[in-house]
Design a protein around this motif. Structure first.
Motif, PDB file in Angstrom:
ATOM      1  N   ILE A  51      61.874 -13.115  67.704  1.00  0.00           N
ATOM      2  CA  ILE A  51      61.916 -11.665  67.966  1.00  0.00           C
ATOM      3  C   ILE A  51      60.519 -11.186  68.365  1.00  0.00           C
ATOM      4  O   ILE A  51      60.365 -10.387  69.292  1.00  0.00           O
ATOM      5  N   GLY A  52      59.504 -11.689  67.675  1.00  0.00           N
ATOM      6  CA  GLY A  52      58.126 -11.319  67.999  1.00  0.00           C
ATOM      7  C   GLY A  52      57.755 -11.736  69.414  1.00  0.00           C
ATOM      8  O   GLY A  52      57.161 -10.960  70.166  1.00  0.00           O
ATOM      9  N   PHE A  53      58.148 -12.951  69.779  1.00  0.00           N
ATOM     10  CA  PHE A  53      57.886 -13.439  71.140  1.00  0.00           C
ATOM     11  C   PHE A  53      58.560 -12.526  72.172  1.00  0.00           C
ATOM     12  O   PHE A  53      57.951 -12.127  73.168  1.00  0.00           O
ATOM     13  N   CYS A  54      59.834 -12.202  71.897  1.00  0.00           N
ATOM     14  CA  CYS A  54      60.580 -11.335  72.828  1.00  0.00           C
ATOM     15  C   CYS A  54      59.926  -9.949  72.921  1.00  0.00           C
ATOM     16  O   CYS A  54      59.801  -9.383  74.006  1.00  0.00           O
ATOM     17  N   ALA A  55      59.510  -9.419  71.768  1.00  0.00           N
ATOM     18  CA  ALA A  55      58.897  -8.085  71.768  1.00  0.00           C
ATOM     19  C   ALA A  55      57.653  -8.059  72.654  1.00  0.00           C
ATOM     20  O   ALA A  55      57.496  -7.173  73.498  1.00  0.00           O
ATOM     21  N   VAL A  56      56.785  -9.067  72.474  1.00  0.00           N
ATOM     22  CA  VAL A  56      55.557  -9.108  73.286  1.00  0.00           C
ATOM     23  C   VAL A  56      55.910  -9.292  74.763  1.00  0.00           C
ATOM     24  O   VAL A  56      55.323  -8.660  75.658  1.00  0.00           O
ATOM     25  N   GLY A 115      64.386  -2.321  72.804  1.00  0.00           N
ATOM     26  CA  GLY A 115      65.172  -1.569  71.830  1.00  0.00           C
ATOM     27  C   GLY A 115      66.200  -2.440  71.139  1.00  0.00           C
ATOM     28  O   GLY A 115      66.374  -2.371  69.918  1.00  0.00           O
ATOM     29  N   LEU A 116      66.886  -3.281  71.912  1.00  0.00           N
ATOM     30  CA  LEU A 116      67.914  -4.158  71.331  1.00  0.00           C
ATOM     31  C   LEU A 116      67.292  -5.228  70.434  1.00  0.00           C
ATOM     32  O   LEU A 116      67.837  -5.577  69.386  1.00  0.00           O
ATOM     33  N   ALA A 117      66.138  -5.746  70.852  1.00  0.00           N
ATOM     34  CA  ALA A 117      65.513  -6.831  70.093  1.00  0.00           C
ATOM     35  C   ALA A 117      64.828  -6.315  68.832  1.00  0.00           C
ATOM     36  O   ALA A 117      64.837  -6.997  67.801  1.00  0.00           O
ATOM     37  N   THR A 118      64.228  -5.113  68.905  1.00  0.00           N
ATOM     38  CA  THR A 118      63.463  -4.616  67.745  1.00  0.00           C
ATOM     39  C   THR A 118      64.015  -3.272  67.266  1.00  0.00           C
ATOM     40  O   THR A 118      64.908  -3.249  66.428  1.00  0.00           O
ATOM     41  N   ASN A 119      63.519  -2.196  67.818  1.00  0.00           N
ATOM     42  CA  ASN A 119      64.031  -0.877  67.419  1.00  0.00           C
ATOM     43  C   ASN A 119      63.762   0.128  68.540  1.00  0.00           C
ATOM     44  O   ASN A 119      62.993  -0.151  69.470  1.00  0.00           O
ATOM     45  N   TRP A 120      64.379   1.278  68.432  1.00  0.00           N
ATOM     46  CA  TRP A 120      64.329   2.249  69.542  1.00  0.00           C
ATOM     47  C   TRP A 120      63.059   3.088  69.536  1.00  0.00           C
ATOM     48  O   TRP A 120      62.742   3.727  70.543  1.00  0.00           O
TER      49      TRP A 120
ATOM     50  N   VAL B  28      68.777 -15.900  80.616  1.00  0.00           N
ATOM     51  CA  VAL B  28      69.944 -16.373  79.865  1.00  0.00           C
ATOM     52  C   VAL B  28      69.492 -16.963  78.524  1.00  0.00           C
ATOM     53  O   VAL B  28      70.068 -16.660  77.464  1.00  0.00           O
ATOM     54  N   ALA B  29      68.425 -17.775  78.555  1.00  0.00           N
ATOM     55  CA  ALA B  29      67.907 -18.388  77.328  1.00  0.00           C
ATOM     56  C   ALA B  29      67.446 -17.314  76.342  1.00  0.00           C
ATOM     57  O   ALA B  29      67.670 -17.418  75.129  1.00  0.00           O
ATOM     58  N   LEU B  30      66.846 -16.268  76.874  1.00  0.00           N
ATOM     59  CA  LEU B  30      66.341 -15.161  76.051  1.00  0.00           C
ATOM     60  C   LEU B  30      67.485 -14.432  75.346  1.00  0.00           C
ATOM     61  O   LEU B  30      67.438 -14.177  74.137  1.00  0.00           O
ATOM     62  N   VAL B  31      68.523 -14.116  76.113  1.00  0.00           N
ATOM     63  CA  VAL B  31      69.669 -13.397  75.545  1.00  0.00           C
ATOM     64  C   VAL B  31      70.370 -14.281  74.513  1.00  0.00           C
ATOM     65  O   VAL B  31      70.733 -13.822  73.423  1.00  0.00           O
ATOM     66  N   LEU B  32      70.529 -15.558  74.846  1.00  0.00           N
ATOM     67  CA  LEU B  32      71.161 -16.500  73.915  1.00  0.00           C
ATOM     68  C   LEU B  32      70.346 -16.602  72.621  1.00  0.00           C
ATOM     69  O   LEU B  32      70.883 -16.499  71.514  1.00  0.00           O
ATOM     70  N   GLY B  33      69.035 -16.785  72.778  1.00  0.00           N
ATOM     71  CA  GLY B  33      68.146 -16.911  71.619  1.00  0.00           C
ATOM     72  C   GLY B  33      68.183 -15.665  70.745  1.00  0.00           C
ATOM     73  O   GLY B  33      68.310 -15.750  69.520  1.00  0.00           O
TER      74      GLY B  33
END
Lengths: 309, 57
Positions: A51-56, A115-120, B28-33
């Motif tokens: 989640i942290g990776f995605c947020a950054v 927003g979906l990964a962390t918060n709005w 796709v990998a991101l959404v799956l993960g």
């Protein structure tokens, strides 16, 4: 189309993937990634690594999207300045419409997915940052006020605050002070550069402080912002992200930075030209270390905290 | 034959195609993960409202 009608000249400027990537201002993105990462890790809430990776990543994409929208709007002035003339739009590699489409799409993508990964709250802050950089700075104030550097710096200062909000869902004194750190650092950093590098903003009719108010006023501005920066930077050391490592770094670097700013303020143009802007150049180099070291120290404090030290 | 020679244009287009492909696979990998992390953490399960823990100073 037959081979006989093939016109190789027409394809000379065809974009490759790197040209589209260049729209996202990758060099600016590195600062965004670093400061957002620090904001995220300094927060007192553990975040799942993915989640942290995605947020950054989403914060970086949002920053990149605002860069693309900036290039879309500023393509006219980019074309007349040497520093920016090779950007994808003025170079004829990417059209303005393509840049606009990429910028808008990535902006929406980055905000929704953050927003979906962390918060709005984090998503809202990212959306505001993009709006601020594109509409308030690029479209409105950049071309009408010599304080444009200060305003543009605010947009670049949001990422640690967004990183913090992504982890905690909150805004705190520490995250606001991290914002202030980058916000107040930008003017002395950029104006020191403006003192020793001849910029062609004049050709693009973008007002720069060195031209509109003169180099003496620029030196005064550098000193005022450096004093303010020192107060906020040291103040940050007394919040939950601070500690002995951060305070030591902040005290040493702010003392050096203040010394440099006073030297710049006391000098006149003759003295600067006599030694080829030695003081201004070393102040600029120090400013690069300054920001990296402050956020690096926050990162170390977060690491020590996690290890229970 | 001339047809076997690769024009600069083809190199640029291949670069774009590979870039788009990598971006799509990464997406796709991101959404799956993200989905896997959220599901395994139980983010989508209904929970009773909890008291907020203040993280401010």
């Amino acid at each position: 189309m037959s081979d006989a009608s093939f016109d190789s000249q027409a394809y000379e400027n065809e974009a490759q993937f790197g040209d589209y990537f260049a729209l996202l201002k990758p060099r600016v993105m590195t600062l965004v990634v670093f400061t957002a990462f620090v904001g995220l890790l300094a927060a007192p809430v553990a975040v799942h690594p993915f989640i942290g990776f995605c947020a950054v990543l989403f914060i970086a994409v949002g920053g990149g999207a605002s860069g693309a929208l900036n290039m879309w709007y500023d393509s006219d002035i980019d074309a007349v300045m040497k520093r920016t003339a090779k950007r994808p739009i003025p170079a004829g590699k990417v059209t303005r419409d393509e840049a606009l489409a990429i910028g808008l799409t990535l902006s929406v993508f980055a905000c929704v997915f953050l927003g979906l990964a962390t918060n709005w709250l984090a998503a809202g802050l990212l959306a505001f940052t993009i709006f601020f950089y594109v509409v308030i700075y690029t479209m409105w104030l950049k071309r009408i006020t010599p304080q444009n550097i200060v305003i543009g710096g605010a947009a670049g200062a949001f990422p640690p605050m967004i990183g913090w909000a992504a982890a905690t869902g909150d805004i705190s004194t520490a995250s606001v002070l991290m914002f202030c750190l980058t916000f107040l650092w930008t003017p002395p950093h950029f104006w020191a550069l403006a003192l020793f590098v001849r910029m062609d903003y004049d050709n693009a009719t973008v007002p720069m402080l060195t031209v509109t108010h003169g180099r003496r006023a620029t030196r005064v501005h550098i000193l005022v912002y450096t004093v303010l920066l020192a107060l906020f930077a040291i103040g940050l050391g007394f919040t939950q992200v601070g500690g002995p490592v951060y305070l030591t770094v902040a005290l040493v670097l702010n003392a050096l930075f203040l010394k440099g700013a006073v030297q710049i303020w006391r000098r006149d143009e003759d003295a600067s030209e006599a030694d080829n802007f030695k003081v201004e150049k070393s102040f600029f180099k120090l400013s690069l270390l300054y920001l990296f070291a402050h956020f690096g120290a926050i990162l170390i404090e977060a690491g020590l905290d996690r290890m229970g030290w | 034959m001339g047809l076997s020679n690769e024009h600069e244009m083809h190199r640029r287009r291949r670069s774009r195609n590979i870039g788009v492909a990598v971006t799509l696979v990464a997406f796709v990998a991101l959404v799956l993960g993200l989905t896997m992390v959220k599901v395994t953490r139980g983010d989508f399960e209904k929970r009773p409202p909890q008291a907020e823990v203040s993280n401010g100073n």
